[in-house]
Design an enzyme around this catalytic site. Structure first.
Site, PDB file in Angstrom:
ATOM      1  N   SER A   1      -9.716   1.960   2.849  1.00 17.76           N
ATOM      2  CA  SER A   1      -8.880   2.686   1.917  1.00 17.76           C
ATOM      3  C   SER A   1      -7.830   1.831   1.174  1.00 17.76           C
ATOM      4  O   SER A   1      -7.275   2.295   0.181  1.00 17.76           O
ATOM      5  CB  SER A   1      -8.141   3.798   2.663  1.00 17.76           C
ATOM      6  OG  SER A   1      -7.237   3.261   3.609  1.00 17.76           O
TER       7      SER A   1
ATOM      8  N   SER B   1      -9.778  -0.185   7.096  1.00 19.52           N
ATOM      9  CA  SER B   1      -9.205  -0.091   5.744  1.00 19.52           C
ATOM     10  C   SER B   1      -8.551  -1.354   5.196  1.00 19.52           C
ATOM     11  O   SER B   1      -8.276  -1.424   4.007  1.00 19.52           O
ATOM     12  CB  SER B   1      -8.202   1.051   5.680  1.00 19.52           C
ATOM     13  OG  SER B   1      -8.903   2.241   5.460  1.00 19.52           O
TER      14      SER B   1
ATOM     15  N   LYS C   1       0.855  -1.197   0.000  1.00 20.00           N
ATOM     16  CA  LYS C   1       0.000   0.000   0.000  1.00 20.00           C
ATOM     17  C   LYS C   1       0.889   1.246   0.000  1.00 20.00           C
ATOM     18  O   LYS C   1       1.855   1.318   0.782  1.00 20.00           O
ATOM     19  CB  LYS C   1      -0.908  -0.026   1.237  1.00 20.00           C
ATOM     20  CG  LYS C   1      -1.930   1.094   1.301  1.00 20.00           C
ATOM     21  CD  LYS C   1      -2.793   0.984   2.561  1.00 20.00           C
ATOM     22  CE  LYS C   1      -3.890   2.011   2.623  1.00 20.00           C
ATOM     23  NZ  LYS C   1      -4.704   1.937   3.857  1.00 20.00           N
TER      24      LYS C   1
HETATM   25  N1  GLN Z   1     -12.863   4.387   6.120  1.00 20.49           N
HETATM   26  C1  GLN Z   1     -12.364   4.834   7.386  1.00 20.49           C
HETATM   27  C2  GLN Z   1     -12.048   6.297   7.323  1.00 20.49           C
HETATM   28  O1  GLN Z   1     -12.335   6.890   6.355  1.00 20.49           O
HETATM   29  C3  GLN Z   1     -11.182   4.023   7.784  1.00 20.49           C
HETATM   30  C4  GLN Z   1      -9.948   4.404   7.080  1.00 20.49           C
HETATM   31  C5  GLN Z   1      -8.799   3.559   7.462  1.00 20.49           C
HETATM   32  O2  GLN Z   1      -8.946   2.533   8.130  1.00 20.49           O
HETATM   33  N2  GLN Z   1      -7.634   3.998   7.087  1.00 20.49           N
HETATM   34  O3  GLN Z   1     -11.540   6.864   8.221  1.00 20.49           O
END
Ligand code: GLN
Length: 472
Positions: A154, A178, A79
């Site tokens: 994400s 994420s 990532k």
């Molecule tokens: N979707 C969640 C957010 O927008 C989690 C993001 C993540 O785990 N990096 O904060």
């Protein structure tokens, strides 16, 4: 060669049998990437030359029996929020579009020592803010099950490369879901370890008290191998620690007592997703698990707690991108980063901090105590990962709150620092296309290996993880 169902043990067996080398496998991945990445937009950067050199070196170690680890010669995707020395690391943000880190994250150092072959860096929501990979400044990643839909986020890029057969394993990061959310929407296995089990050194910080790096793979067994490699205490991350390695008791996993939180199976969960989850629970029960209904009464506040504490930490962490030391000028921040900086600054500012930030910290403890109470009665907790299967590109971008609700079932885990995994448990049909559904398994802090055990066991008795999107 079918790249979509390759596992680490299969590759090492095939290499020993001279079916192919790590170099030819790596080359095969790059050929597939060339063919499919322009449609999927899962990789942002490739490390082709370096990868082939590393793969050849691993092949040289194979013959004399000198492989450094099970991961030696295994192709992996990273990532793009994890720093790789000398390789551009953008966090999918324009701010860092030219950033070449002078050092590697601890997890990358460990992968290097293990002999793993890094193929490239994968797309994400900029700074990991999001649940769909639509917040990337470099374009949305497409879900290979239906190119009109998001892969989740994400860590959408990492999930897609596993599901599409463009890497054997991958790293993601999970702050509020994420790793698990895109794993669920792409039909792969994604594991968020206990907070601190994996060093965060070299991870571009989102919200430091929640962030955790973890493995994404085709199987729980591969996730375990990758986790074994990257976990452990690191002097560069004071929150990291060594996890006791388990003595595997293969029959213990069948007899787990499993809690089903009634708050997780509500009317907000898509009825087809609910059916898939209930079916998975029945399978577990038939195979020896004891099922109990439990309650996590404060879980409904977890999302609010998360969006107060997380945005406060985001505002603090993003302050370093002043355009002086790192990156481009501040006006290059995207909308979502700006929204979070403003929200976080507001809820933690003098006069409001008691009402919001302080309160959220108090409720965070209540969320954690719910889990503590539950884990006195059950070994593990099982439920859905996401309220819906993959949604359409653009469906939620106009309404941030709707997007935030995608995380309602993953977020409670992070304030409590727990380990949790998403594994495939079936598909639902939408517009004549099958879309995967993920089952979430949550454990007490440091019970990472119990979570992995149950996930592995589920994959021994079911074939859901073998279902792949039709690309080839
Ligand atoms: N979707 C969640 C957010 O927008 C989690 C993001 C993540 O785990 N990096 O904060």
């Amino acid at each position: 060669m079918n790249l979509q169902n390759l596992t680490i043990s299969q590759i090492q067996k095939d290499r020993k049998a001279n079916k192919y080398s790590s170099a030819s496998l790596t080359q095969a991945y790059f050929t597939a990437i060339e063919k499919y990445n322009s449609k999927l937009n899962a990789y942002l950067a490739l490390c082709k030359e370096q990868a082939i050199v590393k793969a050849r070196a691993s092949d040289k170690r194979l013959a004399p029996g000198k492989l450094r680890s099970q991961l030696d010669g295994i192709p992996i995707a990273i990532k793009d929020v994890i720093c790789t020395k000398g390789v551009k690391t953008t966090a999918s943000s324009n701010i860092l579009k030219n950033f070449i880190p002078p050092y590697s994250a601890t997890v990358i150092e460990k992968l290097d020592q293990a002999g793993a072959v890094i193929l490239g860096k994968t797309n994400l929501d900029a700074f990991a803010h999001g649940s769909s990979t639509e917040n990337s400044d470099f374009g949305v990643t497409k879900n290979p099950w239906d190119m009109g839909r998001v892969p989740g986020g994400s860590s959408g890029g990492s999930a897609v490369v596993i599901s599409a057969g463009l890497a054997t394993i991958a790293l993601g990061s999970d702050t509020g879901g994420s790793i698990r959310h895109p794993a669920s929407l792409c039909g792969i296995t994604g594991f968020k370890p206990t907070y601190g089990a994996v060093s965060r050194y070299g991870l571009i910080a989102m919200a430091s008290s929640f962030d955790q790096i973890g493995p994404m793979a085709s199987t729980a067994q591969d996730a375990r191998i990758l986790f074994d490699t990257i976990s452990g205490k690191d002097d560069k991350d004071a929150t990291s620690f060594d996890l006791d390695k388990p003595i595997r008791q293969s029959d213990k996993k069948k007899n787990f007592t499993i809690g089903i939180p009634k708050e997780f199976i509500t009317d907000d969960v898509d009825p087809d997703v609910k059916k898939a989850i209930e079916n998975a629970i029945t399978i577990l029960e038939k195979n020896g698990a004891k099922i109990k209904e439990i309650s996590l009464p404060h879980a409904k506040y977890a999302l609010a707690v998360y969006y107060i504490i997380q945005t406060t930490e985001v505002a603090s962490n993003l302050a370093r991108f002043s355009g002086v030391h790192f990156g481009e000028a501040r006006d290059q921040f995207g909308q979502e980063a700006k929204r979070r900086i403003m929200l976080g600054t507001f809820v933690s500012s003098a006069g409001y901090a008691d009402k919001y930030y302080q309160k959220a910290q108090e409720v965070r403890v209540l969320v954690k105590e719910d889990f503590d109470r539950a884990f006195k009665k059950v070994d593990l907790i099982v439920g859905p990962v996401a309220p819906s299967p993959a949604f359409k590109i653009g469906e939620k971008t106009g309404d941030p709150l709707k997007m935030y609700l995608s995380d309602i079932l993953t977020v409670p885990v992070n304030p409590a620092g727990l380990p949790a995994i998403s594994i495939p448990c079936g598909t639902v049909e939408r517009n004549k296309k099958d879309l995967p559904v993920g089952l979430q398994i949550i454990g007490p802090q440091k019970a990472d290996y119990d979570v992995l055990d149950l996930a592995e066991y589920f994959q021994q008795i079911t074939d859901f993880h073998l279902l792949k999107p039709n690309l080839y």
